[in-house]
Scaffold this active site. Structure first.
Site, PDB file in Angstrom:
ATOM      1  N   CYS A   1      -6.920  -6.669  -9.583  1.00  0.00           N
ATOM      2  CA  CYS A   1      -5.520  -6.618 -10.018  1.00  0.00           C
ATOM      3  C   CYS A   1      -4.930  -8.008 -10.211  1.00  0.00           C
ATOM      4  O   CYS A   1      -4.804  -8.474 -11.328  1.00  0.00           O
ATOM      5  CB  CYS A   1      -4.620  -5.800  -9.093  1.00  0.00           C
ATOM      6  SG  CYS A   1      -2.910  -5.839  -9.700  1.00  0.00           S
TER       7      CYS A   1
ATOM      8  N   HIS B   1       5.640  -1.275  -3.594  1.00  0.00           N
ATOM      9  CA  HIS B   1       6.648  -0.568  -4.405  1.00  0.00           C
ATOM     10  C   HIS B   1       6.580   0.939  -4.166  1.00  0.00           C
ATOM     11  O   HIS B   1       7.582   1.635  -4.301  1.00  0.00           O
ATOM     12  CB  HIS B   1       6.430  -0.842  -5.903  1.00  0.00           C
ATOM     13  CG  HIS B   1       6.873  -2.195  -6.365  1.00  0.00           C
ATOM     14  ND1 HIS B   1       7.836  -2.940  -5.728  1.00  0.00           N
ATOM     15  CD2 HIS B   1       6.492  -2.937  -7.434  1.00  0.00           C
ATOM     16  CE1 HIS B   1       8.019  -4.083  -6.376  1.00  0.00           C
ATOM     17  NE2 HIS B   1       7.207  -4.109  -7.416  1.00  0.00           N
TER      18      HIS B   1
ATOM     19  N   SER C   1       2.615  -3.961  -5.836  1.00  0.00           N
ATOM     20  CA  SER C   1       2.717  -2.609  -6.413  1.00  0.00           C
ATOM     21  C   SER C   1       2.487  -1.535  -5.351  1.00  0.00           C
ATOM     22  O   SER C   1       3.108  -0.473  -5.404  1.00  0.00           O
ATOM     23  CB  SER C   1       1.729  -2.428  -7.567  1.00  0.00           C
ATOM     24  OG  SER C   1       1.992  -3.368  -8.576  1.00  0.00           O
TER      25      SER C   1
ATOM     26  N   CYS D   1      -1.186  -5.834  -2.678  1.00  0.00           N
ATOM     27  CA  CYS D   1      -0.398  -6.203  -3.869  1.00  0.00           C
ATOM     28  C   CYS D   1       0.992  -5.593  -3.746  1.00  0.00           C
ATOM     29  O   CYS D   1       1.177  -4.552  -3.128  1.00  0.00           O
ATOM     30  CB  CYS D   1      -1.100  -5.680  -5.126  1.00  0.00           C
ATOM     31  SG  CYS D   1      -0.159  -5.894  -6.657  1.00  0.00           S
TER      32      CYS D   1
ATOM     33  N   HIS E   1      -5.297  -0.752  -4.713  1.00  0.00           N
ATOM     34  CA  HIS E   1      -5.827  -0.726  -6.089  1.00  0.00           C
ATOM     35  C   HIS E   1      -6.503  -2.038  -6.469  1.00  0.00           C
ATOM     36  O   HIS E   1      -6.862  -2.221  -7.630  1.00  0.00           O
ATOM     37  CB  HIS E   1      -4.689  -0.420  -7.067  1.00  0.00           C
ATOM     38  CG  HIS E   1      -3.628  -1.480  -7.094  1.00  0.00           C
ATOM     39  ND1 HIS E   1      -2.668  -1.582  -6.118  1.00  0.00           N
ATOM     40  CD2 HIS E   1      -3.402  -2.496  -7.959  1.00  0.00           C
ATOM     41  CE1 HIS E   1      -1.893  -2.606  -6.385  1.00  0.00           C
ATOM     42  NE2 HIS E   1      -2.314  -3.197  -7.490  1.00  0.00           N
TER      43      HIS E   1
HETATM   44  P1  CND Z   1       5.033 -10.894  -4.544  1.00  0.00           P
HETATM   45  O1  CND Z   1       6.005 -10.149  -3.746  1.00  0.00           O
HETATM   46  O2  CND Z   1       3.894 -11.577  -3.863  1.00  0.00           O
HETATM   47  O3  CND Z   1       5.779 -11.998  -5.442  1.00  0.00           O
HETATM   48  C1  CND Z   1       7.082 -11.858  -5.942  1.00  0.00           C
HETATM   49  C2  CND Z   1       7.792 -13.183  -5.837  1.00  0.00           C
HETATM   50  O4  CND Z   1       9.081 -13.047  -6.427  1.00  0.00           O
HETATM   51  C3  CND Z   1       8.032 -13.662  -4.397  1.00  0.00           C
HETATM   52  O5  CND Z   1       7.524 -14.968  -4.244  1.00  0.00           O
HETATM   53  C4  CND Z   1       9.544 -13.596  -4.226  1.00  0.00           C
HETATM   54  O6  CND Z   1      10.049 -14.617  -3.389  1.00  0.00           O
HETATM   55  C5  CND Z   1      10.024 -13.776  -5.653  1.00  0.00           C
HETATM   56  N1  CND Z   1      11.372 -13.245  -5.897  1.00  0.00           N
HETATM   57  C6  CND Z   1      11.922 -12.115  -5.394  1.00  0.00           C
HETATM   58  N2  CND Z   1      13.174 -11.955  -5.874  1.00  0.00           N
HETATM   59  C7  CND Z   1      13.408 -13.007  -6.700  1.00  0.00           C
HETATM   60  C8  CND Z   1      14.527 -13.409  -7.487  1.00  0.00           C
HETATM   61  N3  CND Z   1      15.636 -12.674  -7.528  1.00  0.00           N
HETATM   62  N4  CND Z   1      14.422 -14.541  -8.225  1.00  0.00           N
HETATM   63  C9  CND Z   1      13.285 -15.293  -8.182  1.00  0.00           C
HETATM   64  N5  CND Z   1      12.194 -14.960  -7.456  1.00  0.00           N
HETATM   65  C10 CND Z   1      12.262 -13.840  -6.717  1.00  0.00           C
HETATM   66  O7  CND Z   1       4.469  -9.838  -5.629  1.00  0.00           O
HETATM   67  P2  CND Z   1       3.122  -9.848  -6.521  1.00  0.00           P
HETATM   68  O8  CND Z   1       2.856 -11.207  -7.033  1.00  0.00           O
HETATM   69  O9  CND Z   1       2.049  -9.089  -5.806  1.00  0.00           O
HETATM   70  O10 CND Z   1       3.608  -8.884  -7.719  1.00  0.00           O
HETATM   71  C11 CND Z   1       4.662  -9.312  -8.581  1.00  0.00           C
HETATM   72  C12 CND Z   1       5.112  -8.153  -9.451  1.00  0.00           C
HETATM   73  O11 CND Z   1       4.047  -7.790 -10.335  1.00  0.00           O
HETATM   74  C13 CND Z   1       5.455  -6.879  -8.674  1.00  0.00           C
HETATM   75  O12 CND Z   1       6.572  -6.250  -9.263  1.00  0.00           O
HETATM   76  C14 CND Z   1       4.218  -6.044  -8.851  1.00  0.00           C
HETATM   77  O13 CND Z   1       4.484  -4.663  -8.681  1.00  0.00           O
HETATM   78  C15 CND Z   1       3.869  -6.391 -10.268  1.00  0.00           C
HETATM   79  C16 CND Z   1       2.474  -6.027 -10.685  1.00  0.00           C
HETATM   80  C17 CND Z   1       2.281  -5.662 -12.017  1.00  0.00           C
HETATM   81  C18 CND Z   1       1.018  -5.347 -12.461  1.00  0.00           C
HETATM   82  C19 CND Z   1       0.784  -5.039 -13.904  1.00  0.00           C
HETATM   83  O14 CND Z   1      -0.321  -4.585 -14.239  1.00  0.00           O
HETATM   84  N6  CND Z   1       1.754  -5.290 -14.782  1.00  0.00           N
HETATM   85  C20 CND Z   1      -0.051  -5.360 -11.576  1.00  0.00           C
HETATM   86  N7  CND Z   1       0.155  -5.696 -10.268  1.00  0.00           N
HETATM   87  C21 CND Z   1       1.394  -6.057  -9.819  1.00  0.00           C
HETATM   88 ZN    ZN Z   2      -1.451  -4.904  -8.281  1.00  0.00          ZN
END
Ligand code: CND
Ligand code: ZN
Ligand code: ZN
Length: 378
Positions: A178, A55, A52, A50, A71
């Site tokens: 997740c 990150h 995160s 993931c 996770h």
């Molecule tokens: P992933 O990297 O797979 O997806 C992110 C997408 O965003 C990609 O397809 C990128 O091309 C796109 N992207 C990047 N920059 C831009 C931009 N400027 N404009 C438009 N699109 C863009 O990530 P993921 O799906 O595994 O996770 C997404 C987020 O969610 C990430 O920040 C992660 O840390 C967070 C997250 C949150 C939670 C929660 O509980 N809130 C749980 N897990 C992950």
């Molecule tokens: Zn996650």
């Protein structure tokens, strides 16, 4: 109750240790101590990659080092500590990065899920009692958000693990740990997407696609995917996006494009990237009088975001949630049951399956935008 031959003993096994930020994972032999009272030792079978976790590698999310990340996983209970009643050796389980202690004011609140026992906001990188169960080359290695699934064996607190259907395929339902729950829950129960509504989803990665699945399940009529990587559009459409746009194809800011496309703004928007600029775009593209915008992406730590409060004054709602707002220990077994009943599928999200040793390759696939979810198997 079967007792395994390893119960009560230190287990030596493989894990991916991250010794410091911005470095590759190092596959090491580690020692995993037996579970203490109210703790559970799990043999991990499958774990997803993931953003995160990445990150932490990049420094966007702070947690103590050295650390075992991971996770989003599923596994089998190897042994339990004293007083554990909700799981037993041999049970299939999913570790919970947001615990559910059942006792704190958050757990007792009907609408909230971010249990006070979480190790996410002020991470200690330890078990609930403050101590650590991993060592490598004589050094203690920290836990990560109560889970640490990039290891053949991990130890979690009983409040951080849920028992699931013994028939569940672990290499798929690990995503319920997740990505799936976070995305789907953000649509169906955080935003509470309504039938016939219009939604915009910023970020079409693993979590974003599950937001789309949730919007579709809730009956949204129009679901607009937004991503700067157009290679993500096909999958987004496969899971329910009705159209996809790339901000780089327009001269105007993307929130203006979306406002025009929808005759005034979307009903629901979701930021699933983790950037300040896209959080503002997502907020701005939802309708000024009744739009709801949900932050899901993890923002860069310890920085503030400037916004014009007028955006909210006219009636927008801005919210955020961890783990899709689900009370984890209650919800995860139900979500697995829904998966077994074919109420949703996970295959579209899984683009790669790799042996655990290839973890660095799994992260490269994520960073280069070539994967949605990579599942690492032991
Ligand atoms: P992933 O990297 O797979 O997806 C992110 C997408 O965003 C990609 O397809 C990128 O091309 C796109 N992207 C990047 N920059 C831009 C931009 N400027 N404009 C438009 N699109 C863009 O990530 P993921 O799906 O595994 O996770 C997404 C987020 O969610 C990430 O920040 C992660 O840390 C967070 C997250 C949150 C939670 C929660 O509980 N809130 C749980 N897990 C992950
Ligand atoms: Zn996650
Ligand atoms: Zn709690």
């Amino acid at each position: 109750m079967s007792t395994s031959s390893t119960a009560g003993k230190v287990i030596k096994c493989k894990a991916a240790v991250l010794w410091e930020p911005k470095k590759p994972f190092s596959i090491e032999e580690i020692e995993v101590a037996p579970p203490k009272a109210k703790e559970v030792r799990i043999k991990i079978v499958a774990t997803g990659v993931c953003r995160s976790d990445d990150h932490v590698v990049s420094g966007q999310l702070a947690t103590p080092f050295p650390v075992i990340l991971g996770h989003e996983a599923a596994g089998i209970v190897e042994s339990i500590g004293e007083g554990v009643t909700t799981v037993k050796p041999g049970d299939k389980v999913i570790p919970l990065f947001t615990p559910q202690c059942g006792k704190c004011e958050v757990c007792r609140h009907p609408e909230s899920n971010f249990c006070m026992k979480n190790d996410l906001i002020l991470p200690r990188g330890s078990m609930q009692d403050g101590s650590i169960r991993f060592t490598c080359r004589g050094k203690p290695i920290h836990h990560f958000i109560s889970t640490s699934t990039f290891s053949e064996y991990t130890v979690v607190d009983e409040i951080s693990v849920a028992k699931i259907d013994p028939a569940a395929p672990l290499e798929k339902v690990c995503l319920i740990g997740c990505g799936f729950s976070t995305g789907y829950g953000s649509a169906v129960q955080v935003a509470k997407v309504t039938k016939g509504s219009t939604c915009a989803v910023f970020g079409l990665g693993g979590v974003g696609l599950c937001v789309i699945m949730g919007c579709k399940a809730a009956g949204a009529a129009r679901i607009i995917g937004v991503d700067i990587n157009k290679d993500k559009f096909a999958k987004a459409k496969e899971v329910g996006a009705t159209e996809c746009i790339n901000p780089q194809d327009f001269k105007k800011p993307i929130h203006e494009v979306l406002t025009e496309m929808t005759g005034g703004g979307v009903d629901f928007s979701f930021e699933v990237i983790g950037r300040h600029d896209t959080m503002i775009s997502a907020l701005s593209c939802c309708h000024g009088a009744y739009g709801v915008s949900v932050i899901i992406g993890v923002p860069p730590g310890a920085t503030n975001l400037e916004m014009n409060p007028m955006l909210l004054l006219t009636g927008r709602t801005w919210k955020g949630a961890i783990f899709g707002g689900y009370k984890s220990k209650d919800a995860v077994p139900k979500l697995v049951a829904d998966f077994m009943a074919k109420k949703f599928q996970l295959d579209s999200i899984i683009t790669h399956v790799l042996p655990f040793e290839k973890i660095n390759e799994g992260f490269d696939l994520l960073r280069s935008g070539k994967s949605i979810r990579t599942i690492l198997t032991f």
